[in-house]
Design a protein around this motif. Structure first.
Motif, PDB file in Angstrom:
ATOM      1  N   THR A   1      -2.203  -9.998 -12.793  1.00 60.56           N
ATOM      2  CA  THR A   1      -1.887  -8.579 -13.024  1.00 60.56           C
ATOM      3  C   THR A   1      -1.044  -8.387 -14.273  1.00 60.56           C
ATOM      4  O   THR A   1      -1.134  -7.352 -14.938  1.00 60.56           O
ATOM      5  N   HIS A   2      -0.201  -9.360 -14.573  1.00 60.13           N
ATOM      6  CA  HIS A   2       0.615  -9.311 -15.784  1.00 60.13           C
ATOM      7  C   HIS A   2       0.546 -10.664 -16.465  1.00 60.13           C
ATOM      8  O   HIS A   2       0.920 -11.676 -15.871  1.00 60.13           O
ATOM      9  N   ASP A   3       0.065 -10.672 -17.684  1.00 63.80           N
ATOM     10  CA  ASP A   3      -0.017 -11.906 -18.445  1.00 63.80           C
ATOM     11  C   ASP A   3       1.386 -12.489 -18.611  1.00 63.80           C
ATOM     12  O   ASP A   3       2.321 -11.777 -18.948  1.00 63.80           O
ATOM     13  N   MET A   4       1.539 -13.768 -18.333  1.00 62.08           N
ATOM     14  CA  MET A   4       2.813 -14.505 -18.426  1.00 62.08           C
ATOM     15  C   MET A   4       3.774 -14.172 -17.293  1.00 62.08           C
ATOM     16  O   MET A   4       4.913 -14.619 -17.299  1.00 62.08           O
ATOM     17  N   GLY A   5       3.345 -13.375 -16.310  1.00 58.22           N
ATOM     18  CA  GLY A   5       4.157 -13.236 -15.114  1.00 58.22           C
ATOM     19  C   GLY A   5       4.607 -11.836 -14.758  1.00 58.22           C
ATOM     20  O   GLY A   5       4.827 -10.986 -15.618  1.00 58.22           O
ATOM     21  N   VAL A   6       4.728 -11.601 -13.442  1.00 60.18           N
ATOM     22  CA  VAL A   6       5.332 -10.385 -12.901  1.00 60.18           C
ATOM     23  C   VAL A   6       6.846 -10.559 -12.955  1.00 60.18           C
ATOM     24  O   VAL A   6       7.362 -11.662 -12.790  1.00 60.18           O
ATOM     25  N   SER A   7       7.566  -9.478 -13.201  1.00 54.25           N
ATOM     26  CA  SER A   7       9.032  -9.564 -13.192  1.00 54.25           C
ATOM     27  C   SER A   7       9.660  -8.697 -12.105  1.00 54.25           C
ATOM     28  O   SER A   7      10.757  -8.986 -11.638  1.00 54.25           O
ATOM     29  N   CYS A   8       8.991  -7.612 -11.682  1.00 51.61           N
ATOM     30  CA  CYS A   8       9.531  -6.742 -10.644  1.00 51.61           C
ATOM     31  C   CYS A   8       8.395  -5.916 -10.054  1.00 51.61           C
ATOM     32  O   CYS A   8       7.352  -5.725 -10.700  1.00 51.61           O
ATOM     33  N   CYS A   9       8.570  -5.436  -8.833  1.00 49.12           N
ATOM     34  CA  CYS A   9       7.593  -4.535  -8.231  1.00 49.12           C
ATOM     35  C   CYS A   9       8.297  -3.643  -7.215  1.00 49.12           C
ATOM     36  O   CYS A   9       9.358  -3.993  -6.703  1.00 49.12           O
ATOM     37  N   CYS A  10       7.715  -2.472  -6.952  1.00 46.59           N
ATOM     38  CA  CYS A  10       8.314  -1.571  -5.968  1.00 46.59           C
ATOM     39  C   CYS A  10       7.275  -0.612  -5.409  1.00 46.59           C
ATOM     40  O   CYS A  10       6.389  -0.150  -6.126  1.00 46.59           O
ATOM     41  N   PHE A  11       7.353  -0.348  -4.116  1.00 47.69           N
ATOM     42  CA  PHE A  11       6.563   0.690  -3.469  1.00 47.69           C
ATOM     43  C   PHE A  11       7.295   2.017  -3.603  1.00 47.69           C
ATOM     44  O   PHE A  11       8.528   2.066  -3.646  1.00 47.69           O
ATOM     45  N   GLY A  12       6.524   3.103  -3.649  1.00 48.12           N
ATOM     46  CA  GLY A  12       7.103   4.423  -3.508  1.00 48.12           C
ATOM     47  C   GLY A  12       7.479   4.656  -2.055  1.00 48.12           C
ATOM     48  O   GLY A  12       7.217   3.822  -1.182  1.00 48.12           O
ATOM     49  N   SER A  13       8.085   5.792  -1.777  1.00 47.03           N
ATOM     50  CA  SER A  13       8.611   6.038  -0.433  1.00 47.03           C
ATOM     51  C   SER A  13       7.670   6.835   0.460  1.00 47.03           C
ATOM     52  O   SER A  13       7.949   7.022   1.639  1.00 47.03           O
ATOM     53  N   LYS A  14       6.550   7.308  -0.078  1.00 49.46           N
ATOM     54  CA  LYS A  14       5.689   8.213   0.674  1.00 49.46           C
ATOM     55  C   LYS A  14       4.458   7.503   1.236  1.00 49.46           C
ATOM     56  O   LYS A  14       3.995   6.502   0.680  1.00 49.46           O
ATOM     57  N   ILE A  15       3.949   8.055   2.344  1.00 48.21           N
ATOM     58  CA  ILE A  15       2.736   7.553   2.987  1.00 48.21           C
ATOM     59  C   ILE A  15       1.692   8.664   2.937  1.00 48.21           C
ATOM     60  O   ILE A  15       1.933   9.780   3.383  1.00 48.21           O
ATOM     61  N   PHE A  16       0.521   8.366   2.378  1.00 48.18           N
ATOM     62  CA  PHE A  16      -0.566   9.328   2.307  1.00 48.18           C
ATOM     63  C   PHE A  16      -1.686   8.849   3.225  1.00 48.18           C
ATOM     64  O   PHE A  16      -2.144   7.714   3.115  1.00 48.18           O
ATOM     65  N   SER A  17      -2.115   9.692   4.146  1.00 50.34           N
ATOM     66  CA  SER A  17      -3.142   9.279   5.103  1.00 50.34           C
ATOM     67  C   SER A  17      -4.229  10.335   5.222  1.00 50.34           C
ATOM     68  O   SER A  17      -4.012  11.519   4.958  1.00 50.34           O
ATOM     69  N   GLY A  18      -5.400   9.883   5.626  1.00 50.49           N
ATOM     70  CA  GLY A  18      -6.540  10.785   5.804  1.00 50.49           C
ATOM     71  C   GLY A  18      -7.833  10.023   5.633  1.00 50.49           C
ATOM     72  O   GLY A  18      -7.916   9.056   4.861  1.00 50.49           O
ATOM     73  N   GLY A  19      -8.855  10.440   6.357  1.00 57.85           N
ATOM     74  CA  GLY A  19     -10.159   9.816   6.227  1.00 57.85           C
ATOM     75  C   GLY A  19     -10.195   8.363   6.675  1.00 57.85           C
ATOM     76  O   GLY A  19     -11.000   7.572   6.168  1.00 57.85           O
ATOM     77  N   GLY A  20      -9.321   8.010   7.585  1.00 57.38           N
ATOM     78  CA  GLY A  20      -9.322   6.642   8.099  1.00 57.38           C
ATOM     79  C   GLY A  20      -8.631   5.632   7.214  1.00 57.38           C
ATOM     80  O   GLY A  20      -8.733   4.422   7.459  1.00 57.38           O
ATOM     81  N   VAL A  21      -7.910   6.101   6.175  1.00 55.49           N
ATOM     82  CA  VAL A  21      -7.186   5.164   5.308  1.00 55.49           C
ATOM     83  C   VAL A  21      -5.747   5.641   5.124  1.00 55.49           C
ATOM     84  O   VAL A  21      -5.441   6.821   5.301  1.00 55.49           O
ATOM     85  N   VAL A  22      -4.901   4.700   4.784  1.00 54.70           N
ATOM     86  CA  VAL A  22      -3.509   4.994   4.441  1.00 54.70           C
ATOM     87  C   VAL A  22      -3.277   4.503   3.020  1.00 54.70           C
ATOM     88  O   VAL A  22      -3.696   3.403   2.651  1.00 54.70           O
ATOM     89  N   GLU A  23      -2.612   5.332   2.184  1.00 55.93           N
ATOM     90  CA  GLU A  23      -2.382   4.972   0.794  1.00 55.93           C
ATOM     91  C   GLU A  23      -0.898   5.002   0.452  1.00 55.93           C
ATOM     92  O   GLU A  23      -0.133   5.787   1.017  1.00 55.93           O
ATOM     93  N   PHE A  24      -0.522   4.133  -0.482  1.00 59.14           N
ATOM     94  CA  PHE A  24       0.850   4.062  -0.963  1.00 59.14           C
ATOM     95  C   PHE A  24       0.825   3.939  -2.481  1.00 59.14           C
ATOM     96  O   PHE A  24      -0.066   3.291  -3.045  1.00 59.14           O
TER      97      PHE A  24
END
Length: 485
Positions: free
Chosen positions: A179-202
């Motif tokens: 995903t990142h050439d030479m390495g990931v340094s940090c990652c974070c999820f947002g705080s909200k949950i989106f749902s509908g149509g049988g799926v959940v998204e973040f």
């Protein structure tokens, strides 16, 4: 707009992490401490600093309930503290005692995940304070992790460049390679949950050594399958991006970089709103408050800046340079430079120093010749005359006098980084060279070798031999520096 409201100067070494709870701010540092502040006035709480780690602290985080603060360290442990008393609630020793680079609480405060330099990921049960699961993500260092807002999944990122999504039984749900050439340094999820149509998204963000910040949509279907779709690639910074954080409403995304800048983006549109330039060295950490329009940024300049952010409407790519704290002068010194070694000055910082000393006429000449801090300290009368073509005898004399003042310590009062042991971050008394080519304090590396399975503190690779060679040249340099102080 974004405005600087406070700068914290308490740490004695690089700031590696920062985190907010509803009422507190925590910061951690290579100086082995965690400091805790009230967000009302940013005064330090009575039990701060927290000093339970033996080596530098890489990351800190609050539990969602606000009762606990976790910190992880090169010493191979994750310590859980009470935010009420500052007492240690638990010491979680990472399996194999590998240095722990990152930790994160689950939203329900029941679990904590920690990532090690040996590529292992540990999931801890905070109710019983025991290890639930451990797995190896890959043969590299785990440097990033974040729980989804539902608390049923968490993402890890590594220096190999992969992002991996796990459930609480440590089953790998999805892997996004390179995903990142030479390495990931940090990652974070947002705080909200989106749902509908049988799926959940973040919404999810990641940043890395490829100078980019990426925004993703992570989807989990009712059947349990997971996907990741990239929505934006943000390129507002010119060097590796070391940290990122969503605002509580997911409207904004902030990041910090090796280029010393802090960028604030409109997270939905992927548009750069502000570039903030008040840090003097790498920006290693950033975090939004969950309850106030504030975010914090930490840096290798040993400071933590607190920013107030207002509605992004009407702003697009605006740069802010109007921090009075870094433009004021005291005693003939640049306030912003008094905390930075002259040898670490950039060409721009040399230019700022020239202006401060009344030598504005030389700014363009120095810039054209790429004079940074190292070159500045090596200037001689011959260099000024024959190479920089400064004909005025008085001007050459003034430059040399000002440079001599720098050498005498009027500005450069810090300890050169190469004189500090990478393990203890303290001035070395008996430096030795290990098999990995790095110099350490003898006692510190000897203890390390006997307790860390002969791995290098800097590379985490096996040491081919435990032979230690005295570094007499470095010892003499340290002695000369101490005498000059």
């Amino acid at each position: 707009m974004a405005s600087l409201i406070c700068t914290l100067h308490d740490h004695r070494d690089d700031v590696n992490g920062c985190a907010f709870s509803a009422t507190l701010l925590a910061t951690c540092s290579a100086d082995k401490t965690v400091r805790v502040y009230r967000t009302g006035d940013f005064s330090e709480v009575s039990y701060s600093p927290l000093s339970g780690h033996g080596y530098g602290v890489h990351c800190c985080c609050f539990s969602a309930c606000g009762q606990y603060l976790a910190s992880c360290s090169t010493d191979g442990s994750t310590v859980v503290w009470s935010t009420v008393t500052g007492e240690i609630e638990a010491v979680l020793e990472h399996p194999g005692r590998s240095p722990v680079r990152v930790c994160a609480f689950s939203p329900d405060s029941c679990h904590l995940v920690s990532g090690g330099s040996d590529g292992t990921v540990a999931l801890w049960n905070l109710t019983t304070k025991t290890l639930d699961w451990i797995t190896t993500a890959n043969d590299t260092t785990v440097v990033a992790c974040s729980f989804s807002p539902c608390g049923q999944m968490f993402m890890t990122g590594s220096t190999y460049g992969d992002l991996r999504l796990w459930d609480l039984a440590m089953n790998q749900l999805h892997a996004e390679k390179n995903t990142h050439d030479m390495g990931v340094s940090c990652c974070c999820f947002g705080s909200k949950i989106f749902s509908g149509g049988g799926v959940v998204e973040f919404r999810f963000a990641s940043c890395g050594q490829d100078n980019t910040l990426k925004i993703w949509v992570v989807t989990r279907s009712s059947t349990g399958s997971c996907t990741m779709q990239q929505t934006h690639i943000l390129t507002g910074q010119s060097a590796p991006v070391l940290s990122c954080s969503f605002s509580a409403d997911e409207q904004l995304l902030v990041s910090g970089s090796v280029d010393k800048t802090v960028t604030v983006y409109d997270a939905k549109r992927g548009v750069l709103l502000y570039t903030l330039n008040q840090h003097e060295r790498y920006v290693t950490a950033c975090a939004f408050s969950p309850t106030m329009p504030l975010f914090a940024t930490g840096s290798m300049d040993k400071t933590v800046n607190i920013w107030r952010v207002e509605s992004p409407s009407g702003h697009d790519g605006k740069h802010f340079h109007d921090n009075p704290a870094t433009s004021s002068c005291e005693g003939g010194k640049l306030a912003g430079h008094s905390r930075l070694l002259v040898c670490d000055w950039s060409e721009e910082e040399v230019g700022a120093w020239l202006c401060e000393e009344g030598l504005e006429v030389l700014v363009e000449t120095f810039k054209a010749n790429n004079i940074d801090g190292v070159e500045l300290l090596s200037l001689t009368k011959e260099t000024l005359c024959s190479e920089l073509n400064i004909e005025s005898l008085g001007l050459r004399g003034k430059v040399l006098r000002k440079v001599e003042e720098l050498k005498l310590g009027c500005v450069c009062t810090g300890v050169p980084d190469e004189f500090l042991c990478p393990i203890t971050r303290e001035l070395m008394k008996d430096p030795v060279i290990a098999a990995d080519g790095y110099s350490y304090e003898r006692e510190a590396i000897e203890i390390w070798i006997t307790t860390k399975n002969r791995s290098s503190p800097m590379t985490n690779l096996p040491l081919q031999t435990t032979l230690l060679t005295p570094n007499r040249t470095l010892k003499m340099a340290i002695s000369r520096w101490k005498t000059s102080q």
